[in-house]
Scaffold this motif. Structure first.
Motif, short mmCIF file in Angstrom:
data_model
loop_
_atom_site.label_atom_id
_atom_site.label_comp_id
_atom_site.label_asym_id
_atom_site.label_seq_id
_atom_site.Cartn_x
_atom_site.Cartn_y
_atom_site.Cartn_z
N GLY A 162 34.92 27.58 -7.91
CA GLY A 162 36.09 28.28 -8.20
C GLY A 162 36.40 28.40 -9.63
O GLY A 162 37.02 29.17 -10.07
N GLU A 163 35.93 27.57 -10.30
CA GLU A 163 36.33 27.22 -11.79
C GLU A 163 35.35 28.23 -12.53
O GLU A 163 35.70 28.60 -13.76
CB GLU A 163 36.30 25.87 -12.41
CG GLU A 163 37.26 24.86 -11.71
CD GLU A 163 37.18 23.37 -11.90
OE1 GLU A 163 38.28 22.69 -11.75
OE2 GLU A 163 35.95 23.03 -12.66
N LEU A 164 33.92 28.17 -12.08
CA LEU A 164 32.95 28.94 -13.13
C LEU A 164 32.70 30.14 -12.57
O LEU A 164 31.90 30.86 -13.07
CB LEU A 164 31.72 27.85 -12.99
CG LEU A 164 30.96 27.47 -11.69
CD1 LEU A 164 30.20 28.61 -11.03
CD2 LEU A 164 30.39 26.27 -11.85
N ALA A 165 33.32 30.65 -11.58
CA ALA A 165 32.78 31.98 -11.07
C ALA A 165 32.87 33.24 -11.77
O ALA A 165 32.01 34.02 -11.89
CB ALA A 165 33.82 32.23 -9.85
N SER A 166 34.04 33.03 -12.72
CA SER A 166 34.38 34.14 -13.67
C SER A 166 33.13 33.84 -14.55
O SER A 166 32.62 35.31 -15.03
CB SER A 166 35.56 34.22 -14.46
OG SER A 166 35.80 32.99 -14.80
N GLU A 167 32.80 32.95 -15.10
CA GLU A 167 31.71 32.86 -16.23
C GLU A 167 30.32 33.11 -15.57
O GLU A 167 29.49 33.90 -16.47
CB GLU A 167 31.87 31.40 -16.78
CG GLU A 167 32.74 31.12 -17.70
CD GLU A 167 33.55 29.98 -17.40
OE1 GLU A 167 33.59 29.51 -16.29
OE2 GLU A 167 34.05 29.19 -18.19
N LEU A 168 30.20 32.96 -14.31
CA LEU A 168 28.89 33.03 -13.69
C LEU A 168 28.89 34.71 -13.59
O LEU A 168 27.69 35.19 -14.11
CB LEU A 168 28.86 32.60 -12.36
CG LEU A 168 27.46 32.84 -11.69
CD1 LEU A 168 26.18 32.58 -12.41
CD2 LEU A 168 27.45 32.31 -10.12
N GLN A 169 29.67 35.45 -13.36
CA GLN A 169 29.76 36.84 -13.29
C GLN A 169 29.62 37.42 -14.64
O GLN A 169 28.80 38.56 -14.60
CB GLN A 169 31.01 37.26 -12.65
CG GLN A 169 31.10 38.95 -12.41
CD GLN A 169 30.06 39.15 -11.18
OE1 GLN A 169 30.00 38.55 -10.02
NE2 GLN A 169 29.09 39.89 -11.61
N ARG A 170 30.25 36.99 -15.55
CA ARG A 170 29.99 37.35 -17.02
C ARG A 170 28.54 37.37 -17.26
O ARG A 170 28.19 38.33 -17.86
CB ARG A 170 30.81 36.62 -18.00
CG ARG A 170 30.76 37.21 -19.53
CD ARG A 170 31.70 36.59 -20.21
NE ARG A 170 31.73 34.92 -20.37
CZ ARG A 170 30.81 34.37 -20.88
NH1 ARG A 170 29.89 35.09 -21.72
NH2 ARG A 170 30.75 33.15 -20.84
N ILE A 171 28.10 36.16 -17.11
CA ILE A 171 26.59 36.21 -17.44
C ILE A 171 25.58 36.72 -16.78
O ILE A 171 24.66 37.65 -17.34
CB ILE A 171 26.02 34.51 -17.37
CG1 ILE A 171 27.04 33.62 -18.27
CG2 ILE A 171 24.64 34.31 -17.67
CD1 ILE A 171 27.01 33.93 -19.84
N ALA A 172 25.89 36.92 -15.35
CA ALA A 172 25.21 37.78 -14.46
C ALA A 172 25.16 39.30 -15.02
O ALA A 172 24.42 40.32 -15.02
CB ALA A 172 25.58 38.10 -13.15
N ASP A 173 26.41 39.81 -15.38
CA ASP A 173 26.58 41.27 -15.87
C ASP A 173 25.81 41.31 -17.30
O ASP A 173 25.35 42.55 -17.54
CB ASP A 173 27.80 41.61 -16.19
CG ASP A 173 28.94 41.55 -14.87
OD1 ASP A 173 28.28 41.86 -13.82
OD2 ASP A 173 29.91 41.43 -14.94
N ALA A 174 25.85 40.28 -17.92
CA ALA A 174 24.96 40.44 -19.23
C ALA A 174 23.45 40.57 -19.04
O ALA A 174 22.58 40.95 -20.05
CB ALA A 174 25.36 39.41 -20.26
N PHE A 175 22.92 39.86 -18.13
CA PHE A 175 21.38 39.89 -17.73
C PHE A 175 21.03 40.62 -16.27
O PHE A 175 20.81 40.00 -15.25
CB PHE A 175 21.15 38.50 -17.77
CG PHE A 175 21.20 37.90 -18.90
CD1 PHE A 175 20.09 37.76 -19.93
CD2 PHE A 175 22.25 37.17 -19.31
CE1 PHE A 175 20.11 37.11 -21.15
CE2 PHE A 175 22.33 36.42 -20.45
CZ PHE A 175 21.21 36.30 -21.38
N PRO A 176 21.20 42.00 -16.12
CA PRO A 176 21.47 42.68 -15.01
C PRO A 176 19.99 42.37 -14.29
O PRO A 176 19.55 43.10 -13.18
CB PRO A 176 21.68 44.29 -15.46
CG PRO A 176 21.36 44.16 -16.96
CD PRO A 176 21.69 42.70 -17.54
N LEU A 177 19.05 42.38 -15.02
CA LEU A 177 17.70 42.37 -14.61
C LEU A 177 17.24 40.83 -13.91
O LEU A 177 16.15 40.59 -13.30
CB LEU A 177 16.66 42.56 -15.80
CG LEU A 177 16.51 43.97 -16.19
CD1 LEU A 177 15.70 43.94 -17.30
CD2 LEU A 177 16.56 45.15 -15.37
N LEU A 178 18.24 40.00 -13.90
CA LEU A 178 18.07 38.72 -13.40
C LEU A 178 18.80 38.42 -11.98
O LEU A 178 19.77 38.99 -11.96
CB LEU A 178 18.28 37.51 -14.28
CG LEU A 178 17.55 37.82 -15.58
CD1 LEU A 178 17.79 36.68 -16.57
CD2 LEU A 178 16.01 37.63 -15.37
#
Length: 279
Positions: free
Chosen positions: A197-213
């Protein structure tokens, strides 16, 4: 929980093959036997760049087997079946798959001769001959030291036994037939003592920055695990995976291993919570 960028896996890695596993046996559905073949299959296929997309566990039933194997064969590059090829009345996989594709069973004399050569202590009776009655036509893939072959039907259905040590040995010996080292996915793991619950937003931000992964988030499962959440990154481009792992590790105060996380933070997860891994 798993997450990925906006592209589908097929768009990200169009060269990747897909697979399905059909695990057959009443004993698996009533809890008498635990399936271990799926995990072995998934890990070995992953190393060959093959994505296991579906796993189904079904009973020893002609109609169930026929329906599942034809459906999965139409949707997957490879279908692996496990179980139901022994000498007793509940071993119906060969016959069910033959019916599914409109084939007849035929005694394979080469397999019978291999039985005699490799297991000379056993009488080749009618029950044992049942284990050499294969759908016809089919392709056979042998394994050193074993008389039972992998039977391939309809070009992409691979029939294996359910006994784990035999399944593993046969698959490992023939693994070169499936996928390729060149298409093997690259992966990296980040461990953190933060909560999902604390890291969900950061995980989403990184996932958005690396859309091929592809990204995954998995809470720890045991109270004495040395982390709270394990994060995974997967993709075809190793450099991209490493860059994403570095960015994610920095964002969640993570480390590449639980021991490294403990050494850096001086913490061993949050042992005051049961279950401790998630919110």
């Amino acid at each position: 929980m798993s997450a990925s960028g906006p592209d589908s896996p097929g768009q990200r890695n169009p060269e990747l093959k897909t697979a399905a596993a059909l695990i057959i046996g009443n004993e698996l559905l009533n809890g008498k036997v635990q399936d271990t073949n799926t995990r072995f299959l998934a890990s070995r296929l992953y190393d060959r760049g093959v994505k296991l997309m579906r796993v189904e566990i079904i009973p020893d039933d002609y109609d169930e087997i026929a329906e599942a194997v034809t459906r999965l064969s139409a949707k997957s590059d490879y279908v692996f079946t496990s179980g139901g090829i022994g000498p007793t009345l509940d071993d119906i996989t060969y016959e069910a798959i033959a019916r599914a594709f409109g084939l007849q069973l035929k005694l394979n004399e080469f397999t019978v001769s291999e039985m005699r050569r490799i297991s000379p202590q056993h009488e080749i009776n009618e029950a044992r001959k049942r284990m050499a009655l294969f759908p016809d036509p089919c392709e056979l893939y042998s394994t050193d030291g074993l008389w039972v072959p992998i039977v391939c039907v309809n070009t992409n259905v691979f029939i294996l036994p359910g006994v784990p040590w035999i399944f593993e040995r046969m698959l490992q010996f023939n693994l070169h037939r499936f996928g390729s080292d060149e298409t093997a996915l690259k992966s990296s793991t980040v461990y953190t003592n933060r909560y999902e619950g604390e890291l969900a937003s950061e995980l989403q931000r990184i996932a958005d920055a690396f859309p091929l992964l592809d990204f995954g988030s998995y809470p720890r499962t045991q109270p004495d695990d040395k982390y709270n959440v394990m994060l995974t990154i997967e993709g075809a481009d190793g450099e991209l995976v490493r860059a994403a792992a570095a960015a994610l590790s920095a964002a969640v105060q993570g480390a590449a291993t639980p021991d490294a996380l403990q050494a850096r933070t001086g913490m061993v997860g949050d042992t005051d919570r049961t279950p401790p891994a998630t919110d």
